[in-house]
Design a protein around this motif. Structure first.
Motif, PDB file in Angstrom:
ATOM      1  N   LEU A 110      14.251  10.391 -51.043  1.00  0.00           N
ATOM      2  CA  LEU A 110      14.260   8.715 -50.570  1.00  0.00           C
ATOM      3  C   LEU A 110      15.056   7.832 -50.865  1.00  0.00           C
ATOM      4  N   LYS A 111      15.072   7.733 -51.918  1.00  0.00           N
ATOM      5  CA  LYS A 111      16.268   7.166 -53.128  1.00  0.00           C
ATOM      6  C   LYS A 111      16.756   8.533 -54.163  1.00  0.00           C
ATOM      7  N   ILE A 112      18.287   7.770 -53.590  1.00  0.00           N
ATOM      8  CA  ILE A 112      19.629   8.286 -54.232  1.00  0.00           C
ATOM      9  C   ILE A 112      19.975   7.029 -55.658  1.00  0.00           C
ATOM     10  N   GLU A 113      20.340   6.694 -56.575  1.00  0.00           N
ATOM     11  CA  GLU A 113      20.664   6.178 -57.002  1.00  0.00           C
ATOM     12  C   GLU A 113      22.349   6.236 -57.392  1.00  0.00           C
ATOM     13  N   ASP A 114      23.325   5.320 -58.140  1.00  0.00           N
ATOM     14  CA  ASP A 114      24.374   5.939 -58.170  1.00  0.00           C
ATOM     15  C   ASP A 114      24.992   7.121 -58.753  1.00  0.00           C
ATOM     16  N   THR A 115      24.216   7.204 -59.388  1.00  0.00           N
ATOM     17  CA  THR A 115      23.932   8.565 -61.216  1.00  0.00           C
ATOM     18  C   THR A 115      23.854   9.433 -61.111  1.00  0.00           C
ATOM     19  N   GLY A 116      23.601   9.686 -59.377  1.00  0.00           N
ATOM     20  CA  GLY A 116      23.310  10.871 -58.564  1.00  0.00           C
ATOM     21  C   GLY A 116      21.288  11.047 -58.546  1.00  0.00           C
ATOM     22  N   ARG A 117      20.627  10.332 -59.100  1.00  0.00           N
ATOM     23  CA  ARG A 117      19.710  10.824 -59.733  1.00  0.00           C
ATOM     24  C   ARG A 117      18.296  10.822 -58.306  1.00  0.00           C
TER      25      ARG A 117
END
Ligand SMILES: [Zn+2]
Ligand SMILES: [Zn+2]
Length: 426
Positions: free
Chosen positions: A331-338
């Motif tokens: 649902l949510k992916i951070e800029d660092t890919g996680r």
């Protein structure tokens, strides 16, 4: 004559002591060195066992049995009157088998002597190395003091090893420290000491008789059996050094391999009070190869059956009931890919925190299945191929990255400042 000389010596001694006390700053005289601080460690806290064996491997140990007092007074139960505190020698080479019975703790020495009657606590102390054998576990060599308690709710034994910070750090860093580089090991040690101090002051186990456990969320520990001599030397070389952020204590996080990008604590744990856990590009000066590129966890892939994935979701969030959830997606992916939020699809959809999803994944499929929440998926007819980077949650020090930085000539303080920007070493 003799008498006078003795008197003079005594007077001189008193003067020297008074001078010493006056000259030494009081805080230095009374302040306990961090590495000598005692710490109570819960051992194998998830294991359910009612019997184990302790063998004196080196030195003479003494086992003291404390009677049950909590469950009824002597008047209510006349048999209790007979039970007194007893102390038995466990000489070098001898052993003591301890079992939990419906009367309490009982012991049997290799000399044949039995300690019956029911006790609520046993303390074994005084020797150098104690070998303990818990059924279905590898033997463990312990130092310090071992307390044996009864975990009443679960009717099993609870072992607590009291040692000092130095002894704990040598064991812990020998266990999780994947590097052989001196500067990386020193960075691990200062991080672990800071973490241990924070956990001693803010225990995660408030209701228990121990301050830390031997699991990753506290710090790994498995006694002195696998201690590395180099780690022991480096703990002494960096004695009492800890990390601070603007004069305040910190709780440093760490993980196996970031896969090139470290995430902030805000991204992964949604906390605001860890300004030293920011996202970091795990490369020197943002160029060249990643510091943890040589890690076996840098790239990984695994193929899982769709049916197994549905079963995993049913077991983890629907009490085993199938058809409540029909699938899941990031649902949510951070800029660092996680991936930090996961949506479980179904008639009543459910949102799951990324850390919770990851912990459940590892519990269900094992530690060598999905190694991190930084992955992409290729959906096939019956299965899904996961391709990921990094191993662990990805916040704080990357252990393989620290090893890489040491190989590139960085000092331990530079490694710590790289993963925890803004910290100072005290
Ligand atoms: Zn713990
Ligand atoms: Zn890394």
């Amino acid at each position: 004559m003799n008498y006078n000389l003795n008197m003079k010596r005594k007077v001189l001694l008193v003067v020297v002591v008074i001078l010493a006390v006056a000259i030494l700053p009081l805080n230095r005289l009374f302040a306990q060195k961090i590495d000598e601080t005692p710490i109570k460690v819960g051992i194998l806290i998830d294991e359910e066992f009612t019997t184990f064996r302790a063998q004196s491997f080196s030195g003479h140990w003494r086992a003291t049995f404390y009677p049950l007092i909590a469950s009824g007074s002597a008047e209510q139960n006349p048999a209790r009157k007979e039970v007194k505190t007893v102390s038995e020698l466990v000489a070098e080479g001898e052993d003591l088998a301890i079992s939990l019975t419906n009367k309490g703790l009982v012991g049997k020495l290799s000399t044949g002597k039995e300690i019956m009657g029911g006790y609520e606590k046993i303390v074994i102390s005084g020797g150098e190395l104690l070998n303990i054998e818990i059924p279905e576990n590898r033997p463990m060599l312990l130092q310090g003091k071992l307390e044996i308690h009864i975990n009443i709710e679960e009717s099993r034994l609870l072992l607590i090893n009291e040692i000092n910070f130095h002894q704990f750090l040598v064991s812990s860093v020998s266990k999780f420290g994947i590097s052989s580089e001196v500067e990386a090991l020193k960075a691990y040690i200062v991080m672990a000491r800071t973490r241990l101090k924070h956990l001693k002051e803010n225990t995660l186990h408030k209701e228990m008789a121990y301050e830390v456990c031997d699991k990753y969320h506290c710090l790994p520990f498995s006694g002195a059996g696998q201690n590395r001599e180099l780690v022991d030397i480096l703990v002494s070389m960096t004695a009492n050094k800890i990390l601070q952020y603007r004069g305040k204590s910190v709780f440093p996080r760490y993980h196996h391999t970031c896969g090139g990008k470290v995430s902030s604590a805000k991204e992964i744990f949604n906390v605001d009070n860890e300004p030293y856990h920011v996202s970091v590009d795990d490369r020197v000066d943002n160029k060249g190869s990643e510091n943890c590129f040589h890690s076996p966890g840098f790239h990984w892939s695994i193929e899982l059956e769709k049916l197994d994935l549905l079963e995993f979701i049913a077991m983890s969030w629907a009490g085993g009931a199938s058809r409540i959830f029909t699938g899941w997606e990031p649902l949510k992916i951070e800029d660092t890919g996680r991936i930090t939020r996961v949506l479980l699809r179904g008639r009543i959809p459910k949102e799951i925190d990324g850390v919770e999803f990851f912990e459940n994944l590892k519990m269900y499929f094992g530690p060598n299945s999905l190694k991190s929440m930084r992955f992409s998926m290729e959906v096939l007819r019956r299965s899904v191929i996961f391709r990921g980077m990094g191993q662990g949650l990805g916040v704080g020090m990357c252990l393989y990255g620290a090893d890489g930085l040491a190989k590139k000539g960085k000092r331990y303080n530079e490694i710590l400042e790289f993963y925890y920007p803004g910290v100072t070493i005290k």
